[in-house]
Design a protein around this motif. Sequence first.
Motif, short mmCIF file in Angstrom:
data_model
loop_
_atom_site.label_atom_id
_atom_site.label_comp_id
_atom_site.label_asym_id
_atom_site.label_seq_id
_atom_site.Cartn_x
_atom_site.Cartn_y
_atom_site.Cartn_z
N PHE A 1 0.83 -1.21 0.00
CA PHE A 1 0.00 0.00 0.00
C PHE A 1 0.86 1.26 0.00
O PHE A 1 0.53 2.25 -0.66
N ALA A 2 1.98 1.21 0.76
CA ALA A 2 2.87 2.38 0.79
C ALA A 2 3.39 2.69 -0.60
O ALA A 2 3.51 3.85 -1.01
N ASP A 3 3.70 1.60 -1.37
CA ASP A 3 4.19 1.81 -2.73
C ASP A 3 3.07 2.32 -3.63
O ASP A 3 3.28 3.16 -4.50
N HIS A 4 1.85 1.82 -3.39
CA HIS A 4 0.72 2.22 -4.22
C HIS A 4 0.40 3.71 -4.05
O HIS A 4 0.19 4.43 -5.01
N LYS B 1 2.39 5.90 -2.65
CA LYS B 1 3.63 6.68 -2.58
C LYS B 1 3.69 7.48 -1.27
O LYS B 1 4.13 8.62 -1.23
N ALA B 2 3.17 6.87 -0.20
CA ALA B 2 3.20 7.50 1.11
C ALA B 2 4.19 6.75 1.99
O ALA B 2 4.32 5.53 1.90
N VAL B 3 4.88 7.48 2.82
CA VAL B 3 5.94 6.86 3.61
C VAL B 3 5.38 6.30 4.93
O VAL B 3 6.06 5.54 5.61
N ASP B 4 4.13 6.64 5.24
CA ASP B 4 3.56 6.23 6.53
C ASP B 4 3.51 4.71 6.68
O ASP B 4 3.74 4.18 7.76
N GLY B 5 3.21 4.01 5.57
CA GLY B 5 3.16 2.56 5.62
C GLY B 5 4.49 1.98 6.04
O GLY B 5 4.56 1.04 6.84
N GLN B 6 5.57 2.56 5.54
CA GLN B 6 6.89 2.06 5.89
C GLN B 6 7.21 2.35 7.35
O GLN B 6 7.86 1.54 8.02
N VAL B 7 6.74 3.49 7.85
CA VAL B 7 6.96 3.81 9.26
C VAL B 7 6.24 2.78 10.13
O VAL B 7 6.77 2.31 11.14
N PHE B 8 5.02 2.41 9.70
CA PHE B 8 4.27 1.40 10.47
C PHE B 8 4.99 0.07 10.47
O PHE B 8 5.04 -0.62 11.49
N VAL B 9 5.56 -0.31 9.32
CA VAL B 9 6.32 -1.56 9.26
C VAL B 9 7.48 -1.51 10.24
O VAL B 9 7.78 -2.49 10.93
N PHE B 10 8.11 -0.35 10.33
CA PHE B 10 9.21 -0.16 11.29
C PHE B 10 8.73 -0.45 12.71
O PHE B 10 9.38 -1.19 13.46
N PHE B 11 7.57 0.08 13.07
CA PHE B 11 7.04 -0.15 14.42
C PHE B 11 6.67 -1.63 14.62
O PHE B 11 6.93 -2.20 15.68
N VAL B 12 6.06 -2.23 13.59
CA VAL B 12 5.69 -3.64 13.71
C VAL B 12 6.93 -4.49 13.96
O VAL B 12 6.93 -5.42 14.77
#
Lengths: 101, 174
Positions: free
Chosen positions: A50-53, A55-66
């Motif tokens: 979804f982050a790639d779809h 183009k938002a960086v928030d998804g990657q930040v969430f993965v970091f927290f997970v």
Amino acid sequence: MVVPVSYYLALSVALFALGVIGVLVRRNILVILMCIEMMLNAVNLAFIGFADHFKAVDGQVFVFFVMTVAAAEVAVGLALIVAIFRTRATVYVDDLNILKW
Amino acid sequence: MIRFPIVGGMEILFFILAGVALVSGVLVVFQRHPLRSALWLIVNFFAVAGLYLLAHAEFIAAIQIIVYAGAIMVLFLFVIMLLNLRLPEAVGKFPHIGQKILGIALAGFTALILIYGFSLAKLPPAKEAAPGLGNTEAIAKSLFTDYLLPFEVTSVLLLVAIVGAVVLAKTRLK
């Protein structure tokens, strides 16, 4: 040329289902913990898709927290498994039935 | 003249990595010995890291390899070897065939619900990549501005995990 998000979601669902199978079918508590990690990984994959779809960086930040939570969970979980093994000398969930109704 | 559907290099790479991830995932679940499961799980994590790279998440891919394939799996292998589980699953420790079938059916049901939920979603078309910020830079900016409080709470969580692991490992449970 980008990979569509639906591909990522399909793979994510497949990996998550595999993890569910492992948790439900296996009896070794170590393998169950590994399958939980695999399920977390599948959710991360959906986040990244979804982050790639979008183009938002928030998804990657969430993965970091997970990932951080997964690391903490594994540390505590493995310490628990070692403590259980010391007292009960088993890693099979069939033998750990004190809390079973 | 037959025209093949155009499949880009990215998609071929995706299918290869997805195949590796799925096969290794199946092997994680169905290997008898936990050590082999752990080793296949490392393969799975590397394949997923490759998929992260394909999705332009270079920083997360690096973290995936360092934290998951490095730290977490070393911890798993360490504990498996520490408990010295020589034997594969002992006789009588297998789930019944009914439990197996029910477990796989429930997992399939979960997958169906997820697929149904995803198919309901109406996604806008993919956006164009924003020029400028590099990936790690963008994550850092987001992490230290919008997500500063969760980031700090994370450090407390890790501290709690450290203390909890030490206490569990040191005290004798009755």
